[in-house]
Design an enzyme around this catalytic site. Structure first.
Site, mmCIF file in Angstrom:
data_model
loop_
_atom_site.group_PDB
_atom_site.id
_atom_site.type_symbol
_atom_site.label_atom_id
_atom_site.label_comp_id
_atom_site.label_asym_id
_atom_site.label_seq_id
_atom_site.Cartn_x
_atom_site.Cartn_y
_atom_site.Cartn_z
ATOM 1 N N ASN A 79 0.876 -1.168 0.000
ATOM 2 C CA ASN A 79 0.000 0.000 0.000
ATOM 3 C C ASN A 79 0.914 1.219 0.000
ATOM 4 O O ASN A 79 1.501 1.550 1.029
ATOM 5 C CB ASN A 79 -0.895 -0.027 1.252
ATOM 6 C CG ASN A 79 -1.741 1.228 1.372
ATOM 7 O OD1 ASN A 79 -1.738 2.076 0.471
ATOM 8 N ND2 ASN A 79 -2.462 1.357 2.471
ATOM 9 N N LYS A 98 0.143 4.237 -0.324
ATOM 10 C CA LYS A 98 -0.480 5.433 0.278
ATOM 11 C C LYS A 98 -0.202 6.662 -0.608
ATOM 12 O O LYS A 98 -0.194 6.538 -1.827
ATOM 13 C CB LYS A 98 0.008 5.602 1.728
ATOM 14 C CG LYS A 98 -0.227 4.319 2.550
ATOM 15 C CD LYS A 98 -0.011 4.482 4.032
ATOM 16 C CE LYS A 98 -0.276 3.151 4.740
ATOM 17 N NZ LYS A 98 -0.147 3.216 6.187
ATOM 18 N N HIS A 153 -9.577 1.331 4.713
ATOM 19 C CA HIS A 153 -8.317 1.481 5.453
ATOM 20 C C HIS A 153 -8.539 2.420 6.636
ATOM 21 O O HIS A 153 -9.309 3.370 6.538
ATOM 22 C CB HIS A 153 -7.231 2.029 4.522
ATOM 23 C CG HIS A 153 -5.870 1.956 5.134
ATOM 24 N ND1 HIS A 153 -5.422 2.872 6.059
ATOM 25 C CD2 HIS A 153 -4.873 1.043 4.986
ATOM 26 C CE1 HIS A 153 -4.207 2.531 6.441
ATOM 27 N NE2 HIS A 153 -3.846 1.425 5.805
ATOM 28 N N GLU A 182 -6.867 4.748 7.759
ATOM 29 C CA GLU A 182 -6.617 6.172 7.458
ATOM 30 C C GLU A 182 -7.813 6.795 6.748
ATOM 31 O O GLU A 182 -8.112 7.972 6.933
ATOM 32 C CB GLU A 182 -5.323 6.303 6.629
ATOM 33 C CG GLU A 182 -4.097 6.044 7.501
ATOM 34 C CD GLU A 182 -2.909 5.434 6.777
ATOM 35 O OE1 GLU A 182 -2.866 5.447 5.538
ATOM 36 O OE2 GLU A 182 -2.006 4.922 7.485
ATOM 37 N N GLU A 219 -5.551 -4.693 10.549
ATOM 38 C CA GLU A 219 -4.534 -3.667 10.753
ATOM 39 C C GLU A 219 -4.828 -2.918 12.051
ATOM 40 O O GLU A 219 -5.594 -1.949 12.050
ATOM 41 C CB GLU A 219 -4.531 -2.678 9.590
ATOM 42 C CG GLU A 219 -4.207 -3.325 8.258
ATOM 43 C CD GLU A 219 -3.576 -2.325 7.295
ATOM 44 O OE1 GLU A 219 -2.522 -2.660 6.742
ATOM 45 O OE2 GLU A 219 -4.105 -1.221 7.125
ATOM 46 N N GLY A 225 2.502 2.298 10.984
ATOM 47 C CA GLY A 225 3.481 3.375 10.842
ATOM 48 C C GLY A 225 4.150 3.756 12.146
ATOM 49 O O GLY A 225 4.833 4.772 12.226
ATOM 50 N N SER A 264 3.369 -2.171 10.504
ATOM 51 C CA SER A 264 4.822 -2.260 10.687
ATOM 52 C C SER A 264 5.398 -3.636 10.327
ATOM 53 O O SER A 264 6.283 -4.144 11.020
ATOM 54 C CB SER A 264 5.210 -1.855 12.114
ATOM 55 O OG SER A 264 4.781 -0.524 12.378
ATOM 56 N N GLY A 306 4.966 1.397 5.004
ATOM 57 C CA GLY A 306 6.328 1.944 4.972
ATOM 58 C C GLY A 306 7.356 1.061 4.284
ATOM 59 O O GLY A 306 8.100 1.524 3.406
HETATM 60 P P1 13P Z 1 2.937 0.366 7.878
HETATM 61 O O1 13P Z 1 3.461 -0.887 7.236
HETATM 62 O O2 13P Z 1 3.677 1.604 7.454
HETATM 63 O O3 13P Z 1 2.788 0.241 9.351
HETATM 64 O O4 13P Z 1 1.447 0.572 7.281
HETATM 65 C C1 13P Z 1 0.548 -0.467 7.356
HETATM 66 C C2 13P Z 1 -0.624 -0.110 6.532
HETATM 67 O O5 13P Z 1 -1.377 0.795 6.856
HETATM 68 C C3 13P Z 1 -0.835 -0.851 5.284
HETATM 69 O O6 13P Z 1 -2.092 -0.593 4.747
#
Ligand code: 13P
Length: 254
Positions: free
Chosen positions: A11, A13, A98, A100, A170, A176, A216, A238
């Site tokens: 992802n 983002k 998601h 976010e 998640e 993150g 993560s 990330g």
């Molecule tokens: P990270 O791997 O940066 O923690 O993000 C996870 C995520 O939100 C994948 O959709």
């Protein structure tokens, strides 16, 4: 246990321009030629990168997905895109709900449900994200939150054996932050989600649904996570931005 093919998903983002996406997707293809034979690999760039990324992935076996879509087919919805638009760009998957999107853009379980229905109807595989906040975990509400998100998000969604929805657990506190759920914590949540799915679609199909872990995930922890019986892959933020890191995640079993 059902034979679930692992799915390792990037992802991206709000990162990368179309040129950068093309370059990085091409590198990933280069580095995952073996893995793609045994693992499903998915890249979800931003909308504006879909077409260039599709060119980089063409013929590789690495799939393309978008990070969101609207549930309506077309209309006066400024700033939105529809299922047919992302399909036309080459997507076969779409990430929905998601955290976010829920946290910053007001997405609700109802909205996630409408999107999931529209995605399946259009022939896309939805990757429906669920997960609790730190506060919810500390209050002991994790399972209730997961139950609600799964039941509401998947309400009336047909489970077609050849196009089963994918779920992604998640935990918000692990996204993150560098804090990964322990493999045991993640397994507990996945097992609970699968038990909930069983109520919705029956044991056989629930056993075939892939549940990804996200939060993560890094080359250093993917091995342990993937050993858990109900963890069928990863949704990576990330660590998916650097092609070599993402390739090493996709190559976890090599
Ligand atoms: P990270 O791997 O940066 O923690 O993000 C996870 C995520 O939100 C994948 O959709």
């Amino acid at each position: 246990m059902a034979d679930r093919r692992p799915l390792i998903a990037a992802n991206w983002k709000m990162h990368k321009t179309p040129d950068e996406a093309f370059r990085d997707a091409s590198s990933i293809v280069e580095m995952t030629q073996q893995a793609v034979k045994t693992v499903d690999i998915l890249i979800a760039p931003s909308f504006v990168c879909l077409e260039r990324t599709a060119k980089a992935l063409s013929g590789s076996g690495v799939a393309l997905g978008s990070q969101n879509m609207h549930w309506e087919a077309y209309g006066a919805y400024t700033g939105e895109v529809s299922a047919s638009m992302i399909l036309a760009c080459g997507c076969t998957f779409v990430i929905l709900g998601h955290s976010e999107r829920r946290q910053y853009f007001g997405e609700t379980d109802k909205g996630v449900n409408l999107k999931t229905l529209a995605a399946v109807e259009a022939g896309l595989v939805p990757v429906v994200c669920v997960g609790e906040s730190l506060k919810e975990r500390e209050k002991g509400e994790t399972f209730n939150v997961l139950d609600r998100q799964v039941q509401e998000g998947l309400k009336n969604v047909p489970f077609k054996p050849d196009r089963l929805p994918v779920l992604a657990y998640e935990p918000i506190w692990a996204i993150g932050t560098g804090l990964t759920a322990t493999p045991e914590q993640a397994q507990q949540a996945h097992e609970h989600i699968r038990a909930g799915l069983e109520q919705i679609c029956g044991k056989t199909l629930a056993n075939s649904v892939r549940i990804l872990y996200g939060g993560s995930v890094k080359p250093a922890n993917i091995g342990q996570l993937m050993q858990m019986p109900d963890i069928d892959g990863a949704l990576v933020g990330g660590a998916s931005l650097e092609p070599a890191d993402f390739a090493s995640l996709a190559n976890f079993g090599q």
